[in-house]
Design an enzyme around this catalytic site. Structure first.
Site, mmCIF file in Angstrom:
data_model
loop_
_atom_site.group_PDB
_atom_site.id
_atom_site.type_symbol
_atom_site.label_atom_id
_atom_site.label_comp_id
_atom_site.label_asym_id
_atom_site.label_seq_id
_atom_site.Cartn_x
_atom_site.Cartn_y
_atom_site.Cartn_z
ATOM 1 N N LYS A 254 0.859 -1.186 0.000
ATOM 2 C CA LYS A 254 0.000 0.000 0.000
ATOM 3 C C LYS A 254 0.894 1.234 0.000
ATOM 4 C CE LYS A 254 -4.546 0.749 0.243
ATOM 5 N NZ LYS A 254 -5.615 -0.155 -0.215
ATOM 6 N N GLY B 52 -20.369 6.422 2.894
ATOM 7 C CA GLY B 52 -19.338 6.799 1.917
ATOM 8 C C GLY B 52 -19.970 6.826 0.547
ATOM 9 N N GLY C 88 -18.108 7.644 -2.350
ATOM 10 C CA GLY C 88 -17.010 7.801 -3.309
ATOM 11 C C GLY C 88 -17.067 6.652 -4.292
ATOM 12 N N GLY D 94 -18.662 3.411 -2.557
ATOM 13 C CA GLY D 94 -20.020 3.648 -2.066
ATOM 14 C C GLY D 94 -21.001 3.979 -3.184
HETATM 15 P P1 NAD Z 1 -13.138 7.550 -2.358
HETATM 16 O O1 NAD Z 1 -12.133 8.577 -2.055
HETATM 17 O O2 NAD Z 1 -13.589 7.398 -3.758
HETATM 18 O O3 NAD Z 1 -14.429 7.748 -1.430
HETATM 19 C C1 NAD Z 1 -14.377 7.870 -0.044
HETATM 20 C C2 NAD Z 1 -15.743 8.350 0.404
HETATM 21 O O4 NAD Z 1 -15.826 8.317 1.820
HETATM 22 C C3 NAD Z 1 -16.069 9.782 -0.007
HETATM 23 O O5 NAD Z 1 -17.416 9.846 -0.427
HETATM 24 C C4 NAD Z 1 -15.921 10.576 1.293
HETATM 25 O O6 NAD Z 1 -16.739 11.724 1.336
HETATM 26 C C5 NAD Z 1 -16.392 9.527 2.265
HETATM 27 N N1 NAD Z 1 -15.957 9.780 3.629
HETATM 28 C C6 NAD Z 1 -14.759 10.195 4.092
HETATM 29 N N2 NAD Z 1 -14.784 10.292 5.434
HETATM 30 C C7 NAD Z 1 -16.024 9.921 5.827
HETATM 31 C C8 NAD Z 1 -16.686 9.800 7.073
HETATM 32 N N3 NAD Z 1 -16.044 10.090 8.199
HETATM 33 N N4 NAD Z 1 -17.962 9.373 7.085
HETATM 34 C C9 NAD Z 1 -18.605 9.071 5.941
HETATM 35 N N5 NAD Z 1 -18.049 9.151 4.736
HETATM 36 C C10 NAD Z 1 -16.779 9.577 4.682
HETATM 37 O O7 NAD Z 1 -12.514 6.162 -1.798
HETATM 38 P P2 NAD Z 1 -12.885 4.700 -2.214
HETATM 39 O O8 NAD Z 1 -11.913 4.253 -3.258
HETATM 40 O O9 NAD Z 1 -14.345 4.600 -2.468
HETATM 41 O O10 NAD Z 1 -12.494 3.915 -0.895
HETATM 42 C C11 NAD Z 1 -13.390 3.756 0.205
HETATM 43 C C12 NAD Z 1 -12.944 2.579 1.051
HETATM 44 O O11 NAD Z 1 -12.933 1.405 0.238
HETATM 45 C C13 NAD Z 1 -11.529 2.683 1.628
HETATM 46 O O12 NAD Z 1 -11.496 2.028 2.871
HETATM 47 C C14 NAD Z 1 -10.691 1.913 0.628
HETATM 48 O O13 NAD Z 1 -9.478 1.436 1.181
HETATM 49 C C15 NAD Z 1 -11.658 0.790 0.303
HETATM 50 N N6 NAD Z 1 -11.396 0.094 -0.953
HETATM 51 C C16 NAD Z 1 -11.388 0.752 -2.137
HETATM 52 C C17 NAD Z 1 -11.151 0.041 -3.310
HETATM 53 C C18 NAD Z 1 -11.214 0.698 -4.656
HETATM 54 O O14 NAD Z 1 -11.172 -0.030 -5.653
HETATM 55 N N7 NAD Z 1 -11.325 2.007 -4.757
HETATM 56 C C19 NAD Z 1 -10.916 -1.341 -3.261
HETATM 57 C C20 NAD Z 1 -10.943 -1.988 -2.021
HETATM 58 C C21 NAD Z 1 -11.196 -1.269 -0.883
#
Ligand code: NAD
Length: 416
Positions: free
Chosen positions: A106, A218, A220, A223
């Site tokens: 990571k 979430g 993003g 979500g």
């Molecule tokens: P992202 O940056 O696209 O989205 C993150 C979202 O979380 C945003 O909408 C932000 O506003 C929201 N957020 C931040 N703090 C918050 C809080 N305190 N309460 C509620 N919402 C909050 O990130 P992502 O890629 O969607 O990643 C989200 C999670 O999924 C992380 O834990 C990441 O490690 C995990 N993940 C992502 C992927 C991927 O392919 N992107 C794969 C596996 C796991």
């Protein structure tokens, strides 16, 4: 009072539990507690106003016994070395659980992307890439997106790496845009994987997806795509949130419209027909499926008892603390742990890498079918282990992941 858990505390406690259940050699357990390699970098860039700013970053490579290191890059103001180390460890177990030939890594840069221009983010990404260049590469360590990094970030990484090499190397990074060797379906892969797991769990619990009330924390990449897929499958999305707070509507909301609203206003709040709620309230809503898809440590001992969902599917990494795990388990919540639930992202990253290495391009249908096969197999492997060992799903997934990595280390032997 709950002990305060860092992500690394959680990861180490999970490893301890798995090592105990597997009766792992203590020396091997000790070895797996630490990353194989960590590089700290200071990323100095010129800001738009001409000033120079320095951001601290790192790349942590946990274990590569099963294949090249693999893992995302996170840009966030709260990034710490401990957090990135935990995330790297989870990547190792995740790749083993879904059975793809990668290890775990990571990266992170401590910055606030919301306050930076596109030009500043590009310079940050290129400088960071140049600083970790010796560690990454198609057969060494393959980065991907994570919180607040996206396909554009990956394109900058590919270009920087390629410029140094003197030729185009699309296979050095995954999660790229389609125009530069990205895979069909990568953007929604994590969320589709989450939803495949939810569908399998719903079959076990005996309810239909089109009857499910879903809450997503979430909005993003993970979500929003999970909300979209759940909505398309006929689920009722009753609550979503982002870092500004949440919205709730008993009769269900249309995530496509919420997405447009967020694009216009910057948050999901004040969406027509919904009531604004806090992120704490959102997690405690009465629902069938809760998908935490934001950050770590969201379900803790303090709120675990108030979770009313039948299924908790961890889209995020590390959203539940070990003490909360116990509470959810006692309450009979069907928990689909992160290293299984969100492994669809790295799985399609693996597909992207394979397509790049073979100069092929698969159709969306092919990608989805292959992903479904992988996810259903991984879900069933974990579920069977859970039943056979009489352990919760998280422990079962860890036993499977840690066990496969330990087996690989034993088979390779320890050089010299
Ligand atoms: P992202 O940056 O696209 O989205 C993150 C979202 O979380 C945003 O909408 C932000 O506003 C929201 N957020 C931040 N703090 C918050 C809080 N305190 N309460 C509620 N919402 C909050 O990130 P992502 O890629 O969607 O990643 C989200 C999670 O999924 C992380 O834990 C990441 O490690 C995990 N993940 C992502 C992927 C991927 O392919 N992107 C794969 C596996 C796991």
């Amino acid at each position: 009072m709950e002990k305060s858990y860092s992500a690394l505390d959680t990861a180490l406690e999970q490893l301890r539990i798995a090592a105990e259940k597997l009766e792992l050699d203590p020396g091997l357990h000790e070895m797996l507690k630490y990353p194989k390699r960590t590089l700290m970098v200071s990323v100095s860039i010129k800001m738009d106003d001409g000033s120079i700013k320095t951001f601290l970053g790192c790349r942590v490579q946990h274990n590569d016994a099963r294949g090249p290191f693999k893992g995302g890059i996170r840009y966030h103001p709260n990034v710490t070395l401990d957090e990135v180390t935990a995330l790297a460890m989870w990547m190792t177990w995740k790749c083993a659980v879904v059975d793809i030939p990668y290890g775990g890594a990571k990266g992170g840069v401590c910055c606030n992307p919301k306050e930076m221009s596109k030009g500043e983010l590009e310079r940050l990404t290129r400088r960071y890439t140049s600083l970790i260049l010796d560690l990454i590469g198609p057969y060494r360590d393959v980065p991907a997106p994570d919180v607040y990094t996206d396909a554009q970030t990956m394109a900058w990484i590919m270009d920087t790496y390629s410029q140094f090499k003197g030729y185009s190397v699309p296979e050095c990074v995954t999660g790229k845009p389609l125009s530069v060797g990205g895979s069909e379906g990568r953007a929604e892969a994590t969320s589709l994987g989450v939803m495949f797991c939810v569908r399998e769990a719903a079959k076990i619990l005996g309810f239909k997806m089109n009857e499910a009330r879903v809450v997503i924390q979430g909005f993003g990449s993970v979500g929003w795509n999970a909300a979209k897929i759940a909505y398309d499958w006929g689920c009722k999305i009753i609550g979503v949130s982002d870092s500004s707070g949440g919205i709730y509507c008993k009769d269900g909301l249309n995530p496509y419209k919420v997405y447009e609203h967020k694009a216009k206003t910057g948050s999901v709040l004040n969406f027509d027909g919904c009531r604004n709620i806090t992120n704490e309230e959102l997690l405690e809503l009465e629902c069938d499926v809760l998908v935490p898809a934001a950050l770590e440590n969201q379900i803790t001992k303090a709120n675990a008892d108030k979770i009313k969902a039948k299924i908790v599917a961890e889209g995020a990494n590390g959203p539940t603390t070990p003490e909360a795990d116990k509470v959810l388990n006692e309450k009979g919540v069907f928990l689909i742990p992160d290293i299984l639930a969100n492994s669809g992202g790295v799985t399609v990253s693996y597909f992207e890498w394979v397509q790049n290495l073979t100069r092929e391009h698969w159709t969306l249908e092919e990608v989805k079918q292959k992903l479904e096969r992988k996810m259903v197999k991984a879900f069933n492997d974990v579920y069977k282990t859970s039943k056979n060992e009489e352990e919760p799903m998280r422990t079962a997934a860890l036993m499977l992941g840690v066990g496969r990595v330990a087996e690989a280390i034993k088979t390779l032997g320890l050089w010299p």
